[in-house]
Design a protein around this motif. Structure first.
Motif, mmCIF file in Angstrom:
data_model
loop_
_atom_site.group_PDB
_atom_site.id
_atom_site.type_symbol
_atom_site.label_atom_id
_atom_site.label_comp_id
_atom_site.label_asym_id
_atom_site.label_seq_id
_atom_site.Cartn_x
_atom_site.Cartn_y
_atom_site.Cartn_z
ATOM 1 N N ILE A 57 8.538 11.996 -12.105
ATOM 2 C CA ILE A 57 7.152 11.729 -12.493
ATOM 3 C C ILE A 57 6.742 10.290 -12.207
ATOM 4 O O ILE A 57 5.619 10.011 -11.801
ATOM 5 N N PHE A 58 7.662 9.352 -12.415
ATOM 6 C CA PHE A 58 7.377 7.938 -12.181
ATOM 7 C C PHE A 58 8.060 7.459 -10.902
ATOM 8 O O PHE A 58 8.894 8.146 -10.332
ATOM 9 N N ALA A 59 7.694 6.252 -10.478
ATOM 10 C CA ALA A 59 8.278 5.671 -9.273
ATOM 11 C C ALA A 59 8.250 4.153 -9.404
ATOM 12 O O ALA A 59 7.473 3.610 -10.203
ATOM 13 N N PRO A 60 9.093 3.428 -8.646
ATOM 14 C CA PRO A 60 9.012 1.965 -8.646
ATOM 15 C C PRO A 60 7.649 1.505 -8.173
ATOM 16 O O PRO A 60 6.928 2.243 -7.510
ATOM 17 N N ASP A 61 7.287 0.283 -8.494
ATOM 18 C CA ASP A 61 5.919 -0.159 -8.214
ATOM 19 C C ASP A 61 5.665 -0.452 -6.742
ATOM 20 O O ASP A 61 4.539 -0.783 -6.374
ATOM 21 N N ASP A 62 6.679 -0.311 -5.899
ATOM 22 C CA ASP A 62 6.414 -0.490 -4.470
ATOM 23 C C ASP A 62 6.022 0.823 -3.806
ATOM 24 O O ASP A 62 5.768 0.874 -2.598
ATOM 25 N N ALA A 63 5.949 1.901 -4.614
ATOM 26 C CA ALA A 63 5.505 3.190 -4.077
ATOM 27 C C ALA A 63 3.986 3.192 -3.952
ATOM 28 O O ALA A 63 3.287 2.378 -4.560
ATOM 29 N N THR A 64 3.465 4.140 -3.166
ATOM 30 C CA THR A 64 2.013 4.226 -3.012
ATOM 31 C C THR A 64 1.396 4.901 -4.228
ATOM 32 O O THR A 64 2.032 5.687 -4.929
ATOM 33 N N GLY A 65 0.134 4.587 -4.494
ATOM 34 C CA GLY A 65 -0.560 5.147 -5.645
ATOM 35 C C GLY A 65 -1.016 4.048 -6.587
ATOM 36 O O GLY A 65 -0.664 2.876 -6.434
#
Length: 289
Positions: A57-65
């Motif tokens: 559901i979550f991702a590191p902050d370098d992901a898009t979005g």
């Protein structure tokens, strides 16, 4: 008691906006560490980033979005107390209507190391903390599997969210899953479980509460009397009769007498008449749709 903690203030740097890319929310967390653990910033950050990379559901902050902002802190109440990793973040924009709060929070134990938690303990705590936040988002999306995750976590903060969810929805089908929580080591969880069981349980659950009564501390005992008054039945009435006649503590005896009167009359006690022992934290309310 030495209090070694930085307050989990949930200083949200910005509100989340827009839907995430591919259903995952990039998360940017600031860290707040006590002076004794300030050199663990890199280790804590690495553990959290690993948990976010593995999240569905979550991702590191370098992901898009659109990025969701929040804060993480590592605390302990005393030298002999466990380290606890707290994580909180803004509610993602597309889920805001499902929550009555602007931020979701959770915590996970990172062990009782006398000096500092190990990297293994930090990685495990980060994974369990992020899993707890995932579970809240799953519930908001209508996925009941999130409740199973919270109930299986063993973490007081996550168990309290699960209890609030069951109570808010009056989800009677989950009442039996709450019985093990009567033996929780956390006083807040024991009291909250009794409170919710009083709302969603049956007379069979009243019998289970009676069987656990001898293990309960005074605060939980008070809540047990109130729960039994609401549930009623032969087991509840019989136990309340015994408690009203034999309770040594005057306040608890008076509570048992009120509960017995309520159980016999069929009129459950109201929250306005009897102050609650422990209020459930307002972490993830508003899941009713």
């Amino acid at each position: 008691m030495i209090r070694l903690r930085a307050a989990l203030a949930l200083v949200l740097l910005a509100a989340a906006c827009g839907d995430s890319d591919g259903g995952r929310y990039p998360v940017r967390l600031s860290l707040a560490l006590p002076s004794e653990a300030v050199d663990l910033e890199g280790a804590v950050s690495e553990a959290l980033q690993a948990a976010l990379r593995d999240s569905a559901i979550f991702a590191p902050d370098d992901a898009t979005g659109s990025t969701v902002h929040g804060e993480a802190s590592l605390t302990r109440e005393a030298p002999e107390a466990p380290w606890v990793l707290h994580v909180g973040m803004a509610v993602p924009a597309d889920l805001r209507s499902k929550f009555a709060v602007s931020a979701i929070t959770t915590s996970a134990s990172a062990g009782k190391d006398a000096f500092r938690p190990s990297m293994t303990a930090l990685v495990d705590a980060a994974r369990r903390a992020i899993t707890g936040l995932e579970a809240q988002c799953r519930l908001a999306r209508g996925d009941a599997s999130g409740l199973e995750v919270l109930l299986a976590s063993g973490e007081p903060s996550q168990l309290l969210v699960a209890l609030r969810y069951v109570g808010d929805r009056e989800a009677r089908e989950h009442a039996g899953q709450l019985l093990p929580l009567l033996r929780s080591e956390d006083a807040r969880v024991r009291v909250a479980a009794l409170d919710v069981l009083g709302m969603v349980g049956t007379r069979d659950h009243a019998a289970a509460i009676v069987r656990e009564a001898h293990r309960l501390d005074p605060e939980a005992t008070r809540e047990a009397y109130r729960a039994l008054a609401r549930l009623g039945g032969a087991d509840a009435v019989g136990f309340l009769r015994f408690a009203a006649a034999n309770e040594d503590d005057p306040e608890l005896r008076a509570e048992a007498e009120r509960a017995l009167s309520s159980a016999l009359s069929g009129k459950p006690p109201s929250a306005a008449e009897v102050p609650r022992g422990v209020d459930l934290p307002k972490l993830a309310r508003g899941h009713r749709q």
